[in-house]
Design an enzyme around this catalytic site. Structure first.
Site: not given
Length: 692
Positions: A9, A82, A84, A86, A299, A301, A345
């Protein structure tokens, strides 16, 4: 030359990963999403089972073209966005644009950007997880339906530029409800009595009034306090009991997103947005002297406190070697996990525990270092032994009244060697025994009033949202940024206070769209998104169940809501045409605008005057101003002719040493009045309250 293409990203992440993979790999960045719902219209076909109409994001044409070219030349394409929902959705959109089959094992994920993790992920690609994508689509489509349906009503009824959102509206409501509690609060008087005693001439032992043999006594007024103190005059102070007890303070779990945001706010005053920005930098990779670019943390989040066995073993070996076996915590201890935690995670931790903050400090910015030090210390502490204290509880009697005090002594620091929550406040007491008499030195009485509940800070709002199941780790910071930028909430010092506009929007939302701002409804929707991710229900069913009642609410609200006039009249004449100025609402709050608009377009800011003359020009007034980032500072009303400026609030007193103006300096550690002149060292205690 053939190569394998890896798409991530961000450019920073691409630079770090390319170093790990070598010459046969080309790593490029998508710069976030490449496809999304259009901004100019709803983009969701309500008649066709809520089918989303995605388009390529405007301005990304050249980027998409370059990605397609690179993908055609590649032997294999890996989508490493990433780990997750999103990130999975971005990978899904990239696969669509690049023509990658749903059956293609092209998706790679890693929770830390280390050579081992990245290489292992590339060796074990998987197909795109459509359940994860659908969970993201459910949130995206629902939020689009709410925002693009209610916002136009607010534009027509209140003013243009407003917005409503499923999570932002609930966050605004929490802040408004807290403010209503504060406004409705009636202070109640209460008093305290402190008994100052001594055992020897060198020590002072302070006891707090408790009550009598029948139990605790509430001290409600000065007359009652005076009677009690009078009855104790000339009475001896006898110790009734002394209890010692060993106490333990246990280390906290490693950080998750919300706890990191809260602790960074409490310690450093970081906003949630700033914390996440710094964490993103540490995750994606920092160039470390002698080592190159390295992802320093996992990570950022996450709502899970889980850590991998490898990371745990590495940390325990580090503790044993650095501090000794005595500092190792027990391996079998369990950590309380929130019911809503996804556990997909790990917790936020350093990727290499041996890279201590001190070792890499010179490679980090000041704020990066602060955050890395916080994450590293919390993680290491989580695997360390508990701190041990000797707690002391003493009860004394004067006449018929009982007083109590407590103290503690640190026996073994344990995890406190690397991590403390706040300043350790050990009250040390001399050796005391039952039936021992102490010398009474004085009785001190003080008046107090009960305090209203505190306004939310960013940290406490995140905690409240987490506890109530509102939003997810990825949404806390953007939600707070949105309600601030919309003008629904403003910062007063570090606290969040609703504006007049915020109250108006909240009242409309609560009356006409109650399910949207209902905490239970919002938390339930988060659980249903989780069910979609688990494959327990389809995402379109979630939207269908929601939309029926929502459509009815929309129609009723559009008819029932009366137009709100935010304009306020003033007696201030326009200095250009002479007509009266009006108070209007803008993006950054209220401002003055000429009532003769559009013939006259004169506007002026509304100045908050402190009633103090400027010390430099002596003609202008000191006024409160805001920076572009809404940070408060103080300047002269005659700017730009006069350039007086101060971050600290001036007070209406001159410095007795140099004659400059005095300012109020308040931080967590001090509260004083000091000279504005940097070359003058005059300061005094602030005895007049916060705004002396």
């Amino acid at each position: 030359m053939s190569y394998n293409l890896v798409i991530v990203e961000s450019p920073a992440k691409a630079k770090t990963i390319e170093k790990f993979l070598g010459k046969n790999f080309k790593v490029v960045a998508s710069i976030g999403h490449v496809r999304d719902l259009p901004k100019s219209k709803m983009g969701v076909d309500i008649e066709d089972n809520f089918d989303p109409k995605y388009i390529n994001i405007r301005g990304k044409g050249d980027l998409i073209k370059s990605l397609k070219t690179a993908a055609k030349k590649a032997d294999k394409v890996y989508l490493a966005t990433d780990p997750d929902r999103e990130g999975e959705a971005i990978a899904w959109h990239l696969a669509y644009i690049l023509g990658i089959s749903e059956d293609e094992a092209c998706r790679v994920t890693f929770h830390e950007i280390t050579k081992e993790a990245v290489k292992n992920a590339v060796k074990n690609p998987r197909t795109i997880d459509i359940k994860l994508v659908d969970a993201q689509q459910a949130r995206r489509v629902l939020d689009r339906l709410v925002g693009y349906s209610i916002s136009p009503i607010l534009w027509r009824k209140v003013k243009k530029g407003l917005s409503a959102g499923r999570v932002q509206s609930v966050a605004t409501r929490l802040i408004c409800d807290r403010e209503r509690e504060i406004l409705a609060f009636i202070p109640k008087e209460f008093w305290k009595i402190e008994l100052n005693t001594s055992k020897t001439s060198k020590d002072v032992i302070v006891f707090d009034f408790y009550g009598d043999a029948s139990g605790k006594i509430e001290l409600e007024n000065e007359s009652q306090v005076d009677q009690i103190i009078e009855s104790m005059q000339e009475q001896p102070c006898m110790i009734q009991s002394v209890e010692t007890k060993k106490k333990f303070r246990h280390p906290a779990a490693p950080f998750i997103t919300s706890s990191l945001q809260q602790e960074a706010s409490n310690r450093f005053g970081f906003t949630t947005k700033k914390t996440m920005m710094l964490a993103q930098q540490l995750y994606e990779g920092i160039s470390i002297k002698g080592k190159g670019a390295i992802g320093l943390i996992t990570y950022m989040r996450t709502d899970s406190v889980r850590i991998s066995d490898v990371a745990k073993e590495s940390c325990r070996a580090y503790i044993s070697e650095s501090f000794g076996e005595a500092y190792l915590g027990s391996e079998g201890k369990k950590t309380k996990v929130a019911k809503s935690a996804q556990d997909a995670h790990e917790a936020i931790r350093p990727t290499y525990v041996e890279l201590s903050p001190e070792e890499i400090e010179l490679s980090l910015s000041k704020d990066q270092y602060k955050l890395y030090d916080l994450i590293w210390s919390r993680f290491v502490a989580s695997q360390m032994a508990s701190a041990e204290f000797e707690g002391l509880s003493v009860e004394a009697k004067v006449g018929s009244y009982i007083f109590k005090t407590t103290g503690s002594k640190l026996l073994f620091e344990g995890f406190l060697k690397v991590y403390t929550f706040s300043k350790q406040n050990d009250k040390l007491l001399p050796e005391l025994n039952a039936n021992e008499e102490l010398q009474v030195k004085s009785f001190d009485k003080t008046q107090h009033f009960t305090q209203p509940p505190a306004r939310f800070s960013e940290a406490s709002l995140v905690k409240e949202m987490e506890e109530k199941g509102i939003g997810r780790p990825s949404t806390y910071a953007p939600t707070i940024s949105t309600i601030l930028s919309r003008g629904y909430v403003e910062k007063e010092k570090k606290n969040l206070k609703p504006t007049e506009l915020g109250f108006i929007i909240d009242e409309i939302m609560s009356e006409y769209f109650f399910p949207i701002v209902d905490v239970t409804f919002t938390a339930n929707m988060e659980r249903r998104f989780d069910d979609v991710e688990e494959g327990l229900e389809g995402w379109k069913q979630v939207i269908t169940d929601f939309y029926g009642d929502f459509d009815t609410l929309l129609k009723k609200a559009d008819e029932a809501i009366e137009k709100v006039d935010l304009t306020e009249e003033t007696d201030i004449p326009c200095d250009k045409c002479g007509q009266m100025m009006l108070i209007r609402h803008g993006r950054y709050g209220k401002f003055l605008a000429c009532s003769n608009y559009p013939e006259c377009n004169n506007t002026k800011p509304i100045l908050k005057r402190l009633g103090i003359k400027c010390p430099e020009c002596e003609t202008g007034d000191i006024i409160e101003r805001k920076t572009k980032k809404l940070k408060t500072f103080y300047g002269c009303s005659e700017f730009p002719e006069c350039h007086f400026v101060s971050w600290d609030q001036p007070v209406d007193k001159k410095c007795p040493k140099c004659g400059d103006i005095l300012v109020h300096k308040k931080t967590k550690k001090l509260d004083l009045i000091k000279c504005h002149n940097a070359n003058c060292d005059y300061k005094e205690e602030n005895e007049g309250g916060e705004n002396a």
